[in-house]
Design a protein around this motif. Structure first.
Motif, PDB file in Angstrom:
ATOM      1  N   ARG A 126      85.125 -43.744 -26.839  1.00 22.94           N
ATOM      2  CA  ARG A 126      84.267 -43.197 -25.775  1.00 22.94           C
ATOM      3  C   ARG A 126      84.934 -43.377 -24.410  1.00 22.94           C
ATOM      4  N   TYR A 127      85.409 -44.586 -24.178  1.00 29.61           N
ATOM      5  CA  TYR A 127      85.996 -44.882 -22.876  1.00 29.61           C
ATOM      6  C   TYR A 127      87.357 -44.205 -22.715  1.00 29.61           C
ATOM      7  N   ALA A 128      88.091 -44.060 -23.808  1.00 27.24           N
ATOM      8  CA  ALA A 128      89.357 -43.321 -23.723  1.00 27.24           C
ATOM      9  C   ALA A 128      89.094 -41.852 -23.390  1.00 27.24           C
ATOM     10  N   TRP A 129      88.013 -41.302 -23.948  1.00 30.89           N
ATOM     11  CA  TRP A 129      87.686 -39.892 -23.679  1.00 30.89           C
ATOM     12  C   TRP A 129      87.371 -39.684 -22.200  1.00 30.89           C
ATOM     13  N   ILE A 130      86.550 -40.527 -21.610  1.00 33.47           N
ATOM     14  CA  ILE A 130      86.168 -40.335 -20.204  1.00 33.47           C
ATOM     15  C   ILE A 130      87.366 -40.554 -19.282  1.00 33.47           C
ATOM     16  N   LYS A 131      88.270 -41.459 -19.690  1.00 34.71           N
ATOM     17  CA  LYS A 131      89.473 -41.647 -18.864  1.00 34.71           C
ATOM     18  C   LYS A 131      90.287 -40.362 -18.825  1.00 34.71           C
ATOM     19  N   ARG A 132      90.438 -39.735 -19.979  1.00 31.65           N
ATOM     20  CA  ARG A 132      91.183 -38.463 -20.026  1.00 31.65           C
ATOM     21  C   ARG A 132      90.470 -37.387 -19.216  1.00 31.65           C
ATOM     22  N   GLN A 133      89.146 -37.355 -19.318  1.00 28.43           N
ATOM     23  CA  GLN A 133      88.392 -36.344 -18.593  1.00 28.43           C
ATOM     24  C   GLN A 133      88.500 -36.531 -17.085  1.00 28.43           C
ATOM     25  N   LEU A 134      88.499 -37.759 -16.647  1.00 28.38           N
ATOM     26  CA  LEU A 134      88.610 -38.000 -15.200  1.00 28.38           C
ATOM     27  C   LEU A 134      89.996 -37.602 -14.694  1.00 28.38           C
ATOM     28  N   VAL A 135      91.011 -37.898 -15.486  1.00 24.01           N
ATOM     29  CA  VAL A 135      92.361 -37.472 -15.095  1.00 24.01           C
ATOM     30  C   VAL A 135      92.434 -35.950 -15.062  1.00 24.01           C
ATOM     31  N   ASP A 136      91.846 -35.301 -16.077  1.00 23.41           N
ATOM     32  CA  ASP A 136      91.835 -33.838 -16.128  1.00 23.41           C
ATOM     33  C   ASP A 136      91.075 -33.252 -14.943  1.00 23.41           C
ATOM     34  N   TYR A 137      89.967 -33.901 -14.589  1.00 18.93           N
ATOM     35  CA  TYR A 137      89.185 -33.407 -13.449  1.00 18.93           C
ATOM     36  C   TYR A 137      90.003 -33.513 -12.156  1.00 18.93           C
ATOM     37  N   GLU A 138      90.658 -34.633 -11.958  1.00 21.28           N
ATOM     38  CA  GLU A 138      91.428 -34.815 -10.726  1.00 21.28           C
ATOM     39  C   GLU A 138      92.516 -33.754 -10.604  1.00 21.28           C
ATOM     40  N   GLU A 139      93.142 -33.437 -11.734  1.00 15.42           N
ATOM     41  CA  GLU A 139      94.226 -32.449 -11.698  1.00 15.42           C
ATOM     42  C   GLU A 139      93.692 -31.040 -11.430  1.00 15.42           C
ATOM     43  N   LYS A 140      92.574 -30.684 -12.060  1.00 12.94           N
ATOM     44  CA  LYS A 140      92.096 -29.301 -11.998  1.00 12.94           C
ATOM     45  C   LYS A 140      91.117 -29.061 -10.854  1.00 12.94           C
ATOM     46  N   TYR A 141      90.206 -29.995 -10.661  1.00 12.26           N
ATOM     47  CA  TYR A 141      89.091 -29.725  -9.746  1.00 12.26           C
ATOM     48  C   TYR A 141      89.034 -30.696  -8.565  1.00 12.26           C
ATOM     49  N   GLY A 142      90.053 -31.532  -8.447  1.00 12.21           N
ATOM     50  CA  GLY A 142      90.012 -32.559  -7.406  1.00 12.21           C
ATOM     51  C   GLY A 142      89.842 -31.992  -6.008  1.00 12.21           C
ATOM     52  N   ARG A 143      90.453 -30.811  -5.743  1.00  8.13           N
ATOM     53  CA  ARG A 143      90.399 -30.239  -4.397  1.00  8.13           C
ATOM     54  C   ARG A 143      89.252 -29.249  -4.212  1.00  8.13           C
ATOM     55  N   MET A 144      88.558 -28.964  -5.300  1.00 13.59           N
ATOM     56  CA  MET A 144      87.498 -27.955  -5.190  1.00 13.59           C
ATOM     57  C   MET A 144      86.264 -28.527  -4.496  1.00 13.59           C
ATOM     58  N   PHE A 145      85.924 -29.758  -4.776  1.00  7.76           N
ATOM     59  CA  PHE A 145      84.742 -30.363  -4.174  1.00  7.76           C
ATOM     60  C   PHE A 145      85.145 -31.228  -2.984  1.00  7.76           C
TER      61      PHE A 145
END
Length: 804
Positions: A259-278
């Motif tokens: 579970r925690y490994a999944w959210i870590k990957r998702q947060l990294v993915d979010y920073e790369e893709k959507y970090g500048r959008m919000f």
């Protein structure tokens, strides 16, 4: 008072006789009487002239006063007239100024109104143009320009709040609100299109249009921003809910790491893709993590309720450890600023610990602690800052911590049983004076385990589970006290038999008298030291538990009962040591009471029974003192209790020595003094380092043994005349008990008829003398004794001094 004068005639207490005597102190001075009279007449004449002048001068005062008043009134009338003229002139001047400035004021008002009108028209022009541009840009989705324009339009519209009664202004305001509503709906639709909530597949992605739309949402109603965040996070976590459904194998606690490994990957993915959008101030990364925690907590609670029977201690601790580690990572990565909207609040900062002996417990799962006071000079470790994310997920494990508590109960039960088995297998500790009565190793092991459990449980929860763990601690502290400590104390019935009075009185065989062996004495001292260590450490444990638990539950932690239990063990151990030494002295005292004291013909060295008592004291006390070196105060208690036990018993045996001759009483007095010196030296007897005995102990010995000496001195005193004997008894013993007096008479070997008359006389002398009769009583008590008694006492004192 108005005219101070030094003339004697002006004084309030003027005395004519004294004044004349001052003028004519002698007969010769009367020759100048004419001169003095002339001076006085001259003075009287001058006073008459002054009075006449003053009286005449007062006749014209009234007329002069009226004239002065009339002149003042005329002056006031003239002044009033001048003031009135000045006021009239001022009013005329003011009227002239008003006429001059009337036109100027009108021009100023006109200018101010004109300026306000122009400014308002400019704002109106800006508002009208802005509304038109806003509507056009909204239709074209030019969110970048809309963000700046909308804020300006809203600011300009605030200037027209007081003009809302004008239809045109009200219409513009309604158009602005309509544009804001349309923008909100349009932005939500754009996000829904980019990030559809149906399905876990993301068809859209970041774009400049959505980034500008977020800037617009900052200006719109806060609910628009919240709706965007909510939808995006929900869509972002939709995959998580599918992957870790309750029926999936990865959803159970043994795979909680995924579970925690999944959210870590998702947060990294979010920073790369959507970090500048919000916008950065939206803290979207932290919001995603917090929402993941809330969802995970709910999912774990649900699955643990369903599969509660499958939860084991190791599995539970594994899941809690991984969860707390994850919460620690969140604390390092995020500030926790978004938690104000959630259900988990930042914990309050507890007051700084005042406990100097406990170290910081960071990573204490592998640390071992011995709860002893550390040096205050040692630098303290910096306190770990509070984790605002603590419990945001791990709170769900709290209802299931009973599994952990039951496990600790079982482990502690096994630990106590192992301690008992080890003690039986290894036997009592071997005598080793150098150790100074070291505590049992099992004691340190118990508290090390307690510390580990306490730290572990405090990381799991600071609520009710800590109270349950405290109850377990209390249970096994009592068991340790009774099974390990009290249960292994030697029994008093285990004394060796076959000892006779004859063997007791032999110095060489005195070592066989002790009821407890050397090993048993060392065991008692070791148990006493262990109980003392447990008492102090239990108090420290209570303080630490109160620091760990929630403030609202602090009052429910109370280990006073367990500390009392260890105090009882200490008291019992001391009592055993006292009883052992006391019992060893009993045969000697019995031998003393059975000796024929009326047949003693001369005073010699100390009696064999005294030598036997001293031998037992010299054998036992050094062993006890050396084995209680680490708990000096309890050795002092042992000495005090022994003195309180031995001295009354010695006095009772003295009463059994009857009848006693004069020489026998002298021998007993010598023996009593020898015992007194030994008892005073008891705390340091047989020690290379001579310490002064505690004052509390010395006071008990001096008081008790002095009473024994006084009893013997009364026995030595002649009973004739009876009044003197009774008075000396009262003086020396201050004892009003007829029983004691009866025992003294028995020791002297008086006949019943003599005793009867003595008792009657004693009862007559019992009432306390009145306050005025103290001197007479003292004279009676200090009456000289017969010459025979005086000579014998002096001879005895010389003998004692020679012996010393």
């Amino acid at each position: 008072q108005v005219f101070p004068s030094q003339d004697p005639l002006d004084r309030a207490d003027f005395n004519a006789v004294e004044y004349i005597n001052a003028l004519f102190p002698t007969e010769q001075s009367l020759a100048n009487i004419d001169e003095v009279v002339n001076k006085i007449r001259l003075k009287i004449r001058r006073l008459d002239d002054n009075i006449r002048t003053v009286v005449r001068g007062q006749t014209n005062v009234g007329q002069d006063g009226r004239q002065a008043l009339e002149e003042a009134q005329k002056a006031i009338q003239q002044l009033f007239g001048k003031i009135k003229d000045i006021k009239d002139k001022a009013e005329k001047s003011e009227q002239m100024v008003k006429e001059i400035t009337r036109d100027i004021k009108q021009l100023d008002h006109a200018k101010r109104h004109l300026t306000t009108s122009i400014t308002t028209l400019n704002h109106l022009h800006m508002l009208a143009g802005g509304v038109d541009s806003l509507e056009a840009m909204t239709r074209r989705r030019q969110y970048g320009e809309v963000a700046n324009l909308l804020q300006g339009v809203v600011n300009v519209l605030e200037h027209f709040n007081k003009y809302m009664g004008i239809p045109q202004i009200r219409q513009l305001s309604e158009r602005v609100k309509a544009a804001q509503t349309e923008l909100g709906q349009q932005i939500l639709a754009d996000f829904e299109e980019a990030f559809p909530s149906q399905g876990s597949k993301r068809t859209g992605g970041p774009s400049n249009v959505l980034r500008d739309a977020c800037l617009v949402a900052n200006v719109l109603d806060p609910r628009i921003k919240q709706e965007i965040i909510k939808k995006f996070i929900k869509q972002h976590l939709s995959e998580y809910l599918v992957l870790f459904q309750e029926n999936q194998d990865v959803a159970w606690l043994d795979k909680i790491d995924r579970r925690y490994a999944w959210i870590k990957r998702q947060l990294v993915d979010y920073e790369e893709k959507y970090g500048r959008m919000f916008p950065a101030e939206w803290c979207m990364t932290e919001r995603i993590a917090v929402e993941f925690c809330h969802v995970t907590r709910a999912e774990l609670s649900k699955i643990m309720r369903t599969r509660a029977k499958e939860i084991e201690v190791k599995l539970l601790l594994f899941a809690i450890q991984r969860t707390t580690n994850f919460e620690g990572l969140l604390a390092k990565r995020f500030s926790g600023c978004t938690l104000a909207d959630g259900t988990v609040k930042k914990p309050e900062v507890p007051p700084p610990s005042t406990n100097p002996f406990l170290e910081d417990e960071t990573g204490a799962e592998t640390d071992e602690i011995v709860m002893e006071k550390s040096d205050t000079d040692k630098p303290k470790k910096p306190k770990v800052p509070d984790n605002p994310f603590h419990g945001i997920v791990s709170k769900c494990f709290e209802p299931h911590l009973y599994v952990y508590i039951e496990s600790q109960d079982k482990n502690l039960s096994e630990l106590i049983d192992r301690f008992v088995a080890d003690f039986k297998a290894q036997g009592p500790p071997k005598p080793n004076v150098d150790e100074g009565g070291a505590v049992l190793p099992s004691c340190a092991d118990l508290f090390v385990y307690y510390k580990k459990c306490m730290v572990q449980c405090s990381q799991l929860s600071t609520g009710e589970p800590m109270i349950a763990l405290t109850t377990i601690f209390q249970k096994y502290l009592r068991e340790y006290a009774w099974k390990i400590l009290s249960g292994n104390l030697p029994k008093t019935t285990s004394s060796s038999g076959g000892l006779t009075i004859t063997s007791l009185l032999k110095e060489k065989e005195g070592s066989e008298v002790a009821k407890f062996t050397l090993e048993e004495l060392c065991l008692i001292c070791s148990i006493l030291s262990t109980a003392e260590y447990c008492l102090a450490t239990t108090q420290q444990l209570e303080e630490k538990l109160k620091e760990k638990v929630d403030a609202s539950l602090m009052e429910r932690i109370n280990l006073t009962g367990e500390m009392d239990t260890f105090s009882i063990v200490i008291s019992n151990s001391i009592q055993l040591l006292v009883q052992d030494l006391d019992a060893a002295c009993d045969p000697a005292l019995t031998a003393m009471s059975k000796m024929q004291w009326q047949n003693v013909e001369h005073v010699g060295d100390q009696s064999p029974y005294v030598t036997s008592v001293i031998l037992h004291i010299k054998q036992n006390v050094p062993i006890i003192r050396d084995n209680l070196a680490s708990t000096r105060k309890y050795f002092t208690q042992f000495c005090i209790k022994f003195a309180n036990s031995f001295i009354p018993k010695f006095i009772n045996h003295l009463f059994k020595c009857k009848p006693i001759s004069m020489v026998g009483a002298e021998q007993l007095l010598l023996d009593t003094h020898s015992l007194k010196m030994v008892l005073l030296d008891l705390p340091s007897i047989g020690s290379q380092v001579v310490r002064k005995a505690p004052a509390s102990y010395t006071k008990i010995v001096v008081k008790g043994m002095t009473r024994a000496e006084m009893i013997l001195k009364v026995v030595m005193a002649p009973h004739e005349p009876p009044v003197v004997f009774v008075d000396n008894y009262i003086k020396l013993l201050s004892d009003c008990s007829t029983d004691t007096f009866q025992k003294i008479l028995d020791m002297k070997g008086l006949k019943r008829s003599e005793q009867s008359s003595m008792l009657d006389l004693f009862r007559l002398r019992l009432p306390a003398p009145p306050p005025g009769g103290d001197s007479a009583g003292s004279l009676s008590l200090s009456a000289p004794t017969p010459e025979q008694e005086s000579s014998r006492i002096r001879k005895l004192e010389k003998l004692i001094k020679k012996r010393l």
